[in-house]
Design an enzyme around this catalytic site. Structure first.
Site, mmCIF file in Angstrom:
data_model
loop_
_atom_site.group_PDB
_atom_site.id
_atom_site.type_symbol
_atom_site.label_atom_id
_atom_site.label_comp_id
_atom_site.label_asym_id
_atom_site.label_seq_id
_atom_site.Cartn_x
_atom_site.Cartn_y
_atom_site.Cartn_z
ATOM 1 N N ASN A 189 0.871 -1.180 0.000
ATOM 2 C CA ASN A 189 0.000 0.000 0.000
ATOM 3 C C ASN A 189 0.903 1.225 0.000
ATOM 4 O O ASN A 189 1.545 1.524 1.001
ATOM 5 C CB ASN A 189 -0.888 -0.036 1.256
ATOM 6 C CG ASN A 189 -1.696 1.235 1.436
ATOM 7 O OD1 ASN A 189 -1.764 2.066 0.532
ATOM 8 N ND2 ASN A 189 -2.302 1.377 2.607
ATOM 9 N N TRP A 190 0.931 1.897 -1.137
ATOM 10 C CA TRP A 190 1.857 3.034 -1.262
ATOM 11 C C TRP A 190 1.330 4.288 -0.572
ATOM 12 O O TRP A 190 2.041 5.297 -0.507
ATOM 13 C CB TRP A 190 2.125 3.318 -2.743
ATOM 14 C CG TRP A 190 3.078 2.351 -3.381
ATOM 15 C CD1 TRP A 190 3.781 1.362 -2.758
ATOM 16 C CD2 TRP A 190 3.441 2.286 -4.770
ATOM 17 N NE1 TRP A 190 4.567 0.691 -3.666
ATOM 18 C CE2 TRP A 190 4.376 1.235 -4.908
ATOM 19 C CE3 TRP A 190 3.066 3.000 -5.899
ATOM 20 C CZ2 TRP A 190 4.936 0.898 -6.141
ATOM 21 C CZ3 TRP A 190 3.631 2.672 -7.128
ATOM 22 C CH2 TRP A 190 4.556 1.625 -7.247
ATOM 23 N N GLU A 249 -6.410 4.420 8.272
ATOM 24 C CA GLU A 249 -6.163 5.854 8.027
ATOM 25 C C GLU A 249 -7.410 6.518 7.460
ATOM 26 O O GLU A 249 -7.692 7.685 7.746
ATOM 27 C CB GLU A 249 -4.939 6.026 7.109
ATOM 28 C CG GLU A 249 -3.661 5.740 7.879
ATOM 29 C CD GLU A 249 -2.494 5.251 7.033
ATOM 30 O OE1 GLU A 249 -2.539 5.353 5.800
ATOM 31 O OE2 GLU A 249 -1.529 4.734 7.643
ATOM 32 N N GLU A 254 -4.889 -5.027 10.543
ATOM 33 C CA GLU A 254 -3.835 -4.026 10.737
ATOM 34 C C GLU A 254 -4.072 -3.309 12.063
ATOM 35 O O GLU A 254 -4.863 -2.366 12.126
ATOM 36 C CB GLU A 254 -3.859 -3.002 9.604
ATOM 37 C CG GLU A 254 -3.633 -3.608 8.235
ATOM 38 C CD GLU A 254 -3.123 -2.570 7.251
ATOM 39 O OE1 GLU A 254 -2.022 -2.771 6.735
ATOM 40 O OE2 GLU A 254 -3.799 -1.552 7.026
ATOM 41 N N SER A 258 3.988 -2.190 10.102
ATOM 42 C CA SER A 258 5.448 -2.240 10.237
ATOM 43 C C SER A 258 6.068 -3.556 9.761
ATOM 44 O O SER A 258 7.023 -4.054 10.375
ATOM 45 C CB SER A 258 5.859 -1.917 11.681
ATOM 46 O OG SER A 258 5.449 -0.594 12.016
ATOM 47 N N GLY A 265 3.193 -1.180 4.141
ATOM 48 C CA GLY A 265 3.158 0.242 3.818
ATOM 49 C C GLY A 265 4.545 0.736 3.449
ATOM 50 O O GLY A 265 5.020 0.564 2.328
ATOM 51 N N GLY A 266 5.230 1.335 4.445
ATOM 52 C CA GLY A 266 6.513 1.993 4.208
ATOM 53 C C GLY A 266 7.527 1.172 3.422
ATOM 54 O O GLY A 266 8.202 1.708 2.533
HETATM 55 P P1 13P Z 1 3.412 0.376 7.562
HETATM 56 O O1 13P Z 1 3.944 -0.895 6.930
HETATM 57 O O2 13P Z 1 4.102 1.595 7.042
HETATM 58 O O3 13P Z 1 3.335 0.280 9.036
HETATM 59 O O4 13P Z 1 1.886 0.530 7.028
HETATM 60 C C1 13P Z 1 1.006 -0.545 7.160
HETATM 61 C C2 13P Z 1 -0.250 -0.236 6.423
HETATM 62 O O5 13P Z 1 -1.020 0.602 6.859
HETATM 63 C C3 13P Z 1 -0.496 -0.926 5.166
HETATM 64 O O6 13P Z 1 -1.794 -0.710 4.703
#
Ligand code: 13P
Length: 248
Positions: free
Chosen positions: A7-8, A95, A164, A210, A231-232
């Site tokens: 997920n960018w 989010e 998540e 994470s 994500g990151g």
């Molecule tokens: P991170 O991997 O940056 O914690 O983000 C997780 C996320 O929200 C993927 O949808």
């Protein structure tokens, strides 16, 4: 087989998406795994048309409006996402829920809109730190799941769940494999009641929060963890490729 999804979020403009796909390679032996990328909407078409994208990397949209079209300035419909190359749609990411006030009812409408376009919904659920500390993990994630499931009329329809925990997103704090297995087991049990044992067994439940190359192997090995939503670490082609290898 595992689902490795990236997920960018609000990163990766069209040109950066093209650069990513030039550098991102899936190992041949990993071909059994499903690899998904959710670019920001403005980069979806560029990602779809990018000649350097391995066609095994499928694309999704991060959010949709529940109507097909209309006077909804700034919104994007599932129909539009499908025509721009999406096959999947994230629905109810924390989010969206926390920063943009998305409700369980809106999540249910969005799941229905996504299914109308034959996109595959990835339904996101997860508790906040406060809810976890109050011992309410199961209650919170099952309520979120139940409300979304109400929009899925037929157990044969494919959808995915992403667990998540909000406290693990972008914080560097990862759920332990035991935490993840516990929540995933709770979700799987509810799926068994709702759509039957067979359909529940084939519904992939992804862990997100994470996930990095250094912890992906142990998370993917946990009971009931069928994939990860990253994500990151998904915007870097090398680290995302490393995570796909962890699914071995
Ligand atoms: P991170 O991997 O940056 O914690 O983000 C997780 C996320 O929200 C993927 O949808």
């Amino acid at each position: 087989m595992a689902v490795i999804a990236g997920n960018w979020k609000m990163h990766m403009a069209p040109e950066e998406a093209r650069t990513f796909f030039s550098a991102f390679e899936i190992d041949e032996m990993m071909a059994d795994n499903e690899v998904l990328i959710f670019p920001p909407a403005i980069s979806l078409l560029a990602a779809y048309k990018c000649e350097n994208r391995d066609p095994r990397v499928q694309l999704g949209i991060q959010n949709v409006h529940w109507e097909n079209s209309g006077a909804f300035t700034g919104e994007i419909s599932a129909e539009m996402a499908a025509s721009a190359g999406a096959s999947y749609a994230l629905v109810g990411h924390s989010e969206r829920r926390q920063l943009f006030g998305e409700t369980d009812e809106q999540v249910a409408l969005k799941v229905a809109a996504v299914l109308r376009q034959d996109l595959i919904p990835v339904i996101c659920v997860g508790e906040t730190l406060e809810e976890r500390e109050a011992g309410r993990v199961s209650e919170v994630i099952l309520t979120q799941l139940d409300l979304a499931l109400a929009s899925i009329p037929d157990p044969e329809i494919r959808f995915l769940i992403a667990y998540e925990p909000v406290w693990a997103i972008g914080t560097g704090k990862t759920a332990t494999p035991k935490d993840a297995a516990g929540a995933h087991g709770t979700l799987r049990n509810r799926l068994e009641q709702a759509i039957g044992v067979t359909a529940a067994a084939r519904t992939e439940i992804l862990y997100g929060g994470s996930v990095k190359p250094s912890n992906a192997t142990e998370l993917l090995a946990a009971q009931d963890v069928d994939g990860v939503l990253v994500g990151g670490a998904s915007v870097n082609p090398q680290s995302f490729a490393e995570i796909t290898r962890a699914a071995g």
